[in-house]
Scaffold this active site. Structure first.
Site, PDB file in Angstrom:
ATOM      1  CD  GLU A   1      15.857  -6.658  -1.500  1.00  0.00           C
ATOM      2  OE1 GLU A   1      15.668  -5.728  -2.304  1.00  0.00           O
ATOM      3  OE2 GLU A   1      16.149  -7.811  -1.850  1.00  0.00           O
TER       4      GLU A   1
ATOM      5  CD  GLU B   1      -6.727 -12.016  -4.268  1.00  0.00           C
ATOM      6  OE1 GLU B   1      -7.392 -11.715  -5.277  1.00  0.00           O
ATOM      7  OE2 GLU B   1      -5.539 -12.368  -4.310  1.00  0.00           O
TER       8      GLU B   1
END
Length: 270
Positions: free
Chosen positions: A78, A109
């Protein structure tokens, strides 16, 4: 027992009526901004170091897995449309790559080496900052990435929701937002995720303001990527210059940003 894994303060959730479910979730959510407030000094200390590094060409790099990784990707993605910065000035890297944004990638992960490899895929800059995001503070992908970044002389930070986690011990600036047990036990996409989102908002927004990407309270460098934003930019120019809507709109479109349009206007006035 990690705080993020501790048992919910509520039980027999399936027997609650809908209004009680929603009210109790909201009751827990209200605790989040109060927990964030407690760590504002730690957030400030990190931002104070990020800004001069970015002014010298450094990047802000978020690394995370699962919900934490997705939040980092969201915040990073953004920044270009909001502040008109290059797409790679703020990066969000998630364990498992872009596929993991929408679908879990098994065991992604658990590799402590992969985050640094992902960072190197974008090149190495000794002014970069790496912020590891992990609600538990125990994710190997994130811990390994922060550890290696620190070993290579980069500024490091962390955002966790457990106190004294392994990730916090690795980061130069540890931000620990302890929000307590989740409404659904262990569901850290809830309060922990909200806390991480708030902290990320504070970091990126304050960094961009301090780097001059906001004038007054306006996003003067925002990208004009749709009609709504063109209309918003036009209103900004009208307020700043006193021009009528048509003239302000034409000036915005010709100059490409609110900042450039207003600078052009005042230059012509002088």
């Amino acid at each position: 027992m990690k705080v993020t894994e501790s048992t919910s303060l509520y039980d027999n959730l399936e027997q609650m009526n809908l209004l009680d479910l929603l009210r109790n979730i909201n009751k827990e959510d209200k605790k989040v901004p109060l927990a964030v407030e407690k760590v504002i000094p730690e957030i400030s200390a990190l931002v104070e170091e990020i800004v001069p590094r970015m002014e010298k060409g450094g990047r802000l790099i978020y690394i995370g897995a699962g919900t934490s990784g997705r939040l980092g990707v969201l915040d990073a993605s953004e920044c270009p449309p909001t502040y008109g910065v290059p797409f790679d000035m703020v990066l969000g890297l998630i364990a498992g790559g872009d596929t993991a944004i929408r679908r879990a990638v098994e065991n992604a992960e658990d590799d402590p080496e992969q985050a640094w490899n992902d960072i190197l895929g974008y090149g190495f800059n000794d002014q970069d900052t790496v912020v590891g995001i992990a609600a538990s503070g125990t994710t190997p992908y994130v811990i390994g990435g922060v550890r290696t970044a620190k070993a290579n002389g980069l500024l490091t930070g962390s955002i966790t929701c457990n106190p004294d986690s392994p990730l916090s011990q690795e980061a130069a600036h540890a931000i620990e937002v302890v929000v307590g047990p989740e409404f659904v036990t262990g569901s850290t996409r809830m309060k922990a995720g909200t806390a991480q989102k708030l902290v990320l908002n504070m970091i990126s927004t304050s960094v961009m303001i301090k780097m001059g990407r906001v004038k007054g309270n306006k996003m003067v460098d925002m990208q004009l990527s749709n009609k709504k934003l063109v209309q918003r930019g036009t209103r900004m120019i009208m307020e700043a210059t006193g021009l009528d809507e048509h003239t302000a709109n034409q000036l915005l479109l010709s100059e490409g940003s609110v900042r450039k349009a207003t600078e052009y206007f005042y230059k012509k006035q002088n």
